[in-house]
Design a protein around this motif. Structure first.
Motif, mmCIF file in Angstrom:
data_model
loop_
_atom_site.group_PDB
_atom_site.id
_atom_site.type_symbol
_atom_site.label_atom_id
_atom_site.label_comp_id
_atom_site.label_asym_id
_atom_site.label_seq_id
_atom_site.Cartn_x
_atom_site.Cartn_y
_atom_site.Cartn_z
ATOM 1 N N UNK A 271 0.828 -1.208 0.000
ATOM 2 C CA UNK A 271 0.000 0.000 0.000
ATOM 3 C C UNK A 271 0.862 1.257 0.000
ATOM 4 N N UNK A 272 1.939 1.246 0.765
ATOM 5 C CA UNK A 272 2.834 2.400 0.816
ATOM 6 C C UNK A 272 3.483 2.630 -0.549
ATOM 7 N N UNK A 273 3.929 1.564 -1.200
ATOM 8 C CA UNK A 273 4.527 1.689 -2.533
ATOM 9 C C UNK A 273 3.529 2.252 -3.540
ATOM 10 N N UNK A 274 2.234 1.999 -3.312
ATOM 11 C CA UNK A 274 1.191 2.523 -4.190
ATOM 12 C C UNK A 274 0.803 3.955 -3.810
ATOM 13 N N UNK A 275 1.477 4.518 -2.795
ATOM 14 C CA UNK A 275 1.213 5.891 -2.387
ATOM 15 C C UNK A 275 0.064 6.055 -1.409
ATOM 16 N N UNK A 276 -0.428 4.946 -0.879
ATOM 17 C CA UNK A 276 -1.548 5.000 0.063
ATOM 18 C C UNK A 276 -1.062 5.225 1.497
ATOM 19 N N UNK A 277 -1.933 5.788 2.314
ATOM 20 C CA UNK A 277 -1.705 5.899 3.750
ATOM 21 C C UNK A 277 -2.524 4.832 4.451
ATOM 22 N N UNK A 278 -2.063 4.398 5.588
ATOM 23 C CA UNK A 278 -2.810 3.449 6.419
ATOM 24 C C UNK A 278 -3.103 4.168 7.722
ATOM 25 N N UNK A 279 -4.371 4.295 8.047
ATOM 26 C CA UNK A 279 -4.767 5.034 9.240
ATOM 27 C C UNK A 279 -5.500 4.137 10.230
ATOM 28 N N UNK A 280 -4.988 4.123 11.418
ATOM 29 C CA UNK A 280 -5.630 3.450 12.551
ATOM 30 C C UNK A 280 -5.948 1.979 12.301
ATOM 31 N N UNK A 281 -4.976 1.263 11.812
ATOM 32 C CA UNK A 281 -5.078 -0.184 11.617
ATOM 33 C C UNK A 281 -4.846 -0.848 12.978
ATOM 34 N N UNK A 282 -5.819 -1.564 13.457
ATOM 35 C CA UNK A 282 -5.694 -2.247 14.742
ATOM 36 C C UNK A 282 -4.913 -3.539 14.545
ATOM 37 N N UNK A 283 -3.852 -3.704 15.312
ATOM 38 C CA UNK A 283 -3.007 -4.878 15.173
ATOM 39 C C UNK A 283 -2.324 -5.196 16.496
ATOM 40 N N UNK A 284 -1.424 -6.156 16.458
ATOM 41 C CA UNK A 284 -0.688 -6.594 17.648
ATOM 42 C C UNK A 284 0.799 -6.575 17.315
ATOM 43 N N UNK A 285 1.599 -6.152 18.264
ATOM 44 C CA UNK A 285 3.049 -6.169 18.098
ATOM 45 C C UNK A 285 3.692 -6.750 19.354
ATOM 46 N N UNK B 294 6.653 -6.695 22.390
ATOM 47 C CA UNK B 294 7.615 -5.916 23.167
ATOM 48 C C UNK B 294 8.905 -6.726 23.293
ATOM 49 N N UNK B 295 9.945 -6.062 23.774
ATOM 50 C CA UNK B 295 11.236 -6.713 23.969
ATOM 51 C C UNK B 295 11.132 -7.927 24.883
ATOM 52 N N UNK B 296 10.268 -7.852 25.898
ATOM 53 C CA UNK B 296 10.122 -8.957 26.844
ATOM 54 C C UNK B 296 9.270 -10.104 26.307
ATOM 55 N N UNK B 297 8.805 -9.982 25.044
ATOM 56 C CA UNK B 297 8.016 -11.034 24.417
ATOM 57 C C UNK B 297 6.525 -10.888 24.596
ATOM 58 N N UNK B 298 6.095 -9.957 25.438
ATOM 59 C CA UNK B 298 4.655 -9.759 25.630
ATOM 60 C C UNK B 298 4.068 -9.056 24.405
ATOM 61 N N UNK B 299 2.791 -9.316 24.171
ATOM 62 C CA UNK B 299 2.102 -8.715 23.031
ATOM 63 C C UNK B 299 1.382 -7.451 23.480
ATOM 64 N N UNK B 300 1.282 -6.512 22.550
ATOM 65 C CA UNK B 300 0.608 -5.248 22.825
ATOM 66 C C UNK B 300 -0.304 -4.904 21.654
ATOM 67 N N UNK B 301 -1.539 -4.523 21.969
ATOM 68 C CA UNK B 301 -2.477 -4.067 20.950
ATOM 69 C C UNK B 301 -2.124 -2.627 20.607
ATOM 70 N N UNK B 302 -2.038 -2.334 19.315
ATOM 71 C CA UNK B 302 -1.726 -0.972 18.885
ATOM 72 C C UNK B 302 -2.641 -0.554 17.732
ATOM 73 N N UNK B 303 -2.714 0.743 17.537
ATOM 74 C CA UNK B 303 -3.355 1.319 16.381
ATOM 75 C C UNK B 303 -2.240 1.894 15.529
ATOM 76 N N UNK B 304 -2.059 1.329 14.353
ATOM 77 C CA UNK B 304 -0.925 1.628 13.489
ATOM 78 C C UNK B 304 -1.334 2.615 12.401
ATOM 79 N N UNK B 305 -0.553 3.670 12.225
ATOM 80 C CA UNK B 305 -0.731 4.602 11.130
ATOM 81 C C UNK B 305 0.574 4.629 10.360
ATOM 82 N N UNK B 306 0.506 4.461 9.044
ATOM 83 C CA UNK B 306 1.718 4.397 8.222
ATOM 84 C C UNK B 306 1.512 5.321 7.023
ATOM 85 N N UNK B 307 2.562 6.070 6.701
ATOM 86 C CA UNK B 307 2.497 6.929 5.519
ATOM 87 C C UNK B 307 3.823 6.882 4.775
ATOM 88 N N UNK B 308 3.769 7.129 3.454
ATOM 89 C CA UNK B 308 5.005 7.102 2.665
ATOM 90 C C UNK B 308 5.977 8.192 3.104
#
Length: 106
Positions: free
Chosen positions: A76-90, A92-106
């Protein structure tokens, strides 16, 4: 003084300052996933210092069951699109998971 009247070095310093002092967790990376900057807020969120993580691939914070998201995001970024408030999981360093809202732009 206007923004247009400052030189590139001053613009870069301003940009860097805005990122470093933002309350938002901000990561910059290349299109192949190499992390190029990691601000203080993201350090607090994920537990990695900038020195530990810059240069590594962003996949270190992506859970195995979410790896396919990264190629979709990059497409999507290569196509010039922005990603706004994508709910996902990432991860942490300690291995625990965290719910985040991801925004990505070119």
């Amino acid at each position: 003084m206007s923004f247009n009247s400052i030189d590139n070095a001053e613009r870069f310093a301003l940009f860097e300052s805005l990122i470093n002092f933002s309350n938002d967790a901000i990561i910059t990376k290349t299109l192949d996933g190499a992390i190029t900057s990691w601000n203080k807020s993201v350090e607090e969120l994920f537990g990695y210092t900038s020195e530990e993580i810059v240069g590594k691939n962003v996949s270190v914070i992506i859970p195995a069951d979410r790896v396919s998201e990264e190629s979709e995001i990059i497409g999507k970024i290569k196509a010039g699109e922005n990603i706004r408030h994508c709910q996902t999981v990432r991860l942490r360093k300690d291995g625990s998971k965290i719910d985040i809202s991801l925004t990505v732009s070119p």
